[in-house]
Design a protein around this motif. Sequence first.
Motif, mmCIF file in Angstrom:
data_model
loop_
_atom_site.group_PDB
_atom_site.id
_atom_site.type_symbol
_atom_site.label_atom_id
_atom_site.label_comp_id
_atom_site.label_asym_id
_atom_site.label_seq_id
_atom_site.Cartn_x
_atom_site.Cartn_y
_atom_site.Cartn_z
ATOM 1 N N LEU A 166 0.834 -1.203 0.000
ATOM 2 C CA LEU A 166 0.000 0.000 0.000
ATOM 3 C C LEU A 166 0.870 1.255 0.000
ATOM 4 N N ALA A 167 1.945 1.256 0.796
ATOM 5 C CA ALA A 167 2.836 2.415 0.844
ATOM 6 C C ALA A 167 3.525 2.643 -0.498
ATOM 7 N N VAL A 168 3.896 1.579 -1.191
ATOM 8 C CA VAL A 168 4.506 1.707 -2.518
ATOM 9 C C VAL A 168 3.540 2.406 -3.474
ATOM 10 N N LEU A 169 2.265 1.997 -3.429
ATOM 11 C CA LEU A 169 1.264 2.628 -4.298
ATOM 12 C C LEU A 169 1.072 4.100 -3.946
ATOM 13 N N MET A 170 1.103 4.426 -2.655
ATOM 14 C CA MET A 170 0.950 5.816 -2.238
ATOM 15 C C MET A 170 2.141 6.661 -2.673
ATOM 16 N N THR A 171 3.341 6.095 -2.564
ATOM 17 C CA THR A 171 4.522 6.829 -3.013
ATOM 18 C C THR A 171 4.458 7.085 -4.505
ATOM 19 N N ASP A 172 4.023 6.087 -5.258
ATOM 20 C CA ASP A 172 3.912 6.260 -6.706
ATOM 21 C C ASP A 172 2.865 7.312 -7.066
ATOM 22 N N LEU A 173 1.797 7.391 -6.288
ATOM 23 C CA LEU A 173 0.706 8.301 -6.623
ATOM 24 C C LEU A 173 0.901 9.699 -6.036
ATOM 25 N N TYR A 174 1.355 9.764 -4.775
ATOM 26 C CA TYR A 174 1.419 11.046 -4.073
ATOM 27 C C TYR A 174 2.829 11.585 -3.891
ATOM 28 N N GLY A 175 3.846 10.766 -4.119
ATOM 29 C CA GLY A 175 5.216 11.233 -3.970
ATOM 30 C C GLY A 175 5.692 11.318 -2.540
ATOM 31 N N TRP A 176 5.031 10.629 -1.598
ATOM 32 C CA TRP A 176 5.472 10.664 -0.199
ATOM 33 C C TRP A 176 6.708 9.794 -0.025
ATOM 34 N N ASN A 177 7.603 10.220 0.883
ATOM 35 C CA ASN A 177 8.752 9.372 1.158
ATOM 36 C C ASN A 177 8.453 8.437 2.329
ATOM 37 N N LEU A 178 9.400 7.577 2.625
ATOM 38 C CA LEU A 178 9.149 6.478 3.561
ATOM 39 C C LEU A 178 8.825 6.967 4.969
ATOM 40 N N SER A 179 9.457 8.049 5.416
ATOM 41 C CA SER A 179 9.267 8.513 6.789
ATOM 42 C C SER A 179 7.847 9.020 7.047
ATOM 43 N N VAL A 180 7.114 9.382 6.005
ATOM 44 C CA VAL A 180 5.755 9.912 6.177
ATOM 45 C C VAL A 180 4.828 8.868 6.771
ATOM 46 N N TYR A 181 5.005 7.603 6.398
ATOM 47 C CA TYR A 181 4.014 6.578 6.742
ATOM 48 C C TYR A 181 3.995 6.234 8.231
ATOM 49 N N ASP A 182 5.098 6.465 8.925
ATOM 50 C CA ASP A 182 5.132 6.134 10.350
ATOM 51 C C ASP A 182 4.159 6.984 11.163
ATOM 52 N N ARG A 183 3.903 8.210 10.732
ATOM 53 C CA ARG A 183 3.062 9.114 11.520
ATOM 54 C C ARG A 183 1.912 9.685 10.704
ATOM 55 N N LEU A 184 1.512 8.991 9.675
ATOM 56 C CA LEU A 184 0.408 9.455 8.836
ATOM 57 C C LEU A 184 -0.909 9.240 9.574
ATOM 58 N N THR A 185 -1.537 10.332 9.977
ATOM 59 C CA THR A 185 -2.798 10.217 10.710
ATOM 60 C C THR A 185 -3.954 9.921 9.765
ATOM 61 N N VAL A 186 -5.059 9.491 10.339
ATOM 62 C CA VAL A 186 -6.243 9.170 9.539
ATOM 63 C C VAL A 186 -6.741 10.450 8.874
ATOM 64 N N PRO A 187 -6.902 10.464 7.548
ATOM 65 C CA PRO A 187 -7.355 11.685 6.873
ATOM 66 C C PRO A 187 -8.758 12.087 7.326
ATOM 67 N N THR A 188 -8.994 13.372 7.363
ATOM 68 C CA THR A 188 -10.335 13.888 7.620
ATOM 69 C C THR A 188 -11.021 14.127 6.289
ATOM 70 N N THR A 189 -12.329 14.184 6.302
ATOM 71 C CA THR A 189 -13.091 14.408 5.068
ATOM 72 C C THR A 189 -13.604 15.832 5.049
ATOM 73 N N ALA A 190 -13.676 16.374 3.862
ATOM 74 C CA ALA A 190 -14.175 17.736 3.670
ATOM 75 C C ALA A 190 -15.284 17.699 2.637
ATOM 76 N N PRO A 191 -16.259 18.594 2.715
ATOM 77 C CA PRO A 191 -17.332 18.615 1.723
ATOM 78 C C PRO A 191 -16.801 18.951 0.345
ATOM 79 N N THR A 192 -17.317 18.269 -0.654
ATOM 80 C CA THR A 192 -16.943 18.521 -2.038
ATOM 81 C C THR A 192 -17.981 19.428 -2.673
#
Length: 575
Positions: free
Chosen positions: A256-282
């Motif tokens: 899953l992290a590999v797919l996120m890096t490919d899509l969002y460009g995040w590096n490895l250190s981001v995943y250790d403290r990635l909090t649950v995303p909040t949702t916003a109205p579209t």
Amino acid sequence: MSGRGHKAVTPPPEFQAAERIAPSGTRVAVINKEGFERVFDFTTMPVPAPMQRSLAQVFAEQSFNWNSHASGESYWQALRAFARFLSSQGHPAADLDGLTAATMRLWRNNNQNTPGGCEALAKVRTLLQRDPRLSSGPVSEELARRAPRCTTAPSKQSYDASDREVVVKAAERQFRSALLRIRANSAVLARFRSGELEEADRDWQLGRVLQHLADTGDVPRRSAKDAPYDVGLLGGRTRECTWGRLFLTRQELTALAVLMTDLYGWNLSVYDRLTVPTTAPTAGTTATVTYNVLVEKRRLGAGRWFIEENYTDTGAGSAGRLITQALEATRHGRALAASLAPGTDLLMVARQFRTGDVDSDLDRPRPVGPLCFGVSKSDGMSWARAHGIGSPFQRARRTTVAREGKPLQHSRGTHESVYVLPDRHVQKAAETVIAAGAQDALQLARDLTFRGQLTNVADPDHQETATADCADETSSPWLTSEDMCGADFLLCLSCRNARVHTGHHPRLALLHQQLLSMRSVWPDKLWRQRWDDSFQRLVDLRAKVNEVTWDAALARVTDRDREIIAHLLKGELAP
């Protein structure tokens, strides 16, 4: 303030900061953001005891700027390299005040040609400048020189299209399989919880096992009399048949992290403290959901650790769809973590293969029960070995940055110097752009130069124009629908059919003089739009004719020349 905007808690009045350096002066404790302590023992440095204490002192002073043990480790390794260098000199200085400028120059020359050496130079320079004894003198002058930026091409390059496809497909297959497994078992668990199943039903028995799994992180074993199960019910004893029914494995979380890096460009250190995303109205629709993701980047410095990124799930293939799937695949793990350790709000959660395993890296989140968080370097290497590819995260991030063509959680300078300029695939892709730019520059140069021919006398077969003679009007680059030249007379000088002889020099020299006087009073934008091209052609023509001959021709200007130039400047001779 915390990442979620909560005010920091004021320490109690009796609070005292922990001592960073031991009374012996050779042991330094570094405390990371989570409050864990790591001790660095300077008695292991191969230098005399006074220098050990001095190095420990500057190390301790610098440690107040660190929030992770990784920062301490990087400076520690730089100092160890410096200590080994000093010991190799045969008779190292007893203390820092015994260092010489020659020694520091040799240290610099030995390390300035490799990336690791340049990093060590910068870190040792930062530490030594903290010692007041090195604030003046030849050594301080040597330390005042900034560490060079290593120009060696990075060993990690971005993926080409085929290599990237191999990595992404491997990660997609693994994560997709895990998602479908968890989705199917979650449906059974939901039906069990809602009371839709009959007790005699096989799915009811499976649902009871899944409920136990969701509550504890493991299936009930034979010794659990309240909820026994048999291998036939679960289909086997493998992780996919037992606790893997509701939880991702570490390898699947890495996919899953590999797919996120490919899509969002995040590096490895981001995943250790990635909090649950909040949702916003579209805006304008209720069929989609937008996720607000808080990306932590500690290297940006205090107060700028968090970057907000928004991704919208509008269906398959959209940027937000992967986050929707990640929330679905980790929902049981997140729920269990929150029940075991209230307040836990991390997205990247997996079930450990062996419960009780503890990562020695105290900068990473601590396990909660049977659960672990984030993705470690060893996880990345293990995943790569399992799929027969190189460690994917650095190269995948480089590929994403190159594809997006803009900085992703890093500065513009880092983007250009680290990700773009040294990358071979970017260089290859830029060849056509550079070639096109060179062609445009060549064409522009031709457009701003005299493209006709210089002659000594007029040819009676040529047609006279306001600025030159025309050798062949029917082959003009600016033919009209009637096959006649439709160019402004000032464009004649950029036409290959133009012929300029000595009789044209006075008139053209006057035009050049008039335009030169106009240049100082016209606004730059208007000048470039109307006159600059013509002026540049006249400058080029003047150089080809000879400046002395050109300027002397002003003495032969006639009233007819003045009249024609006046009409040209007013636009009254346009065809």
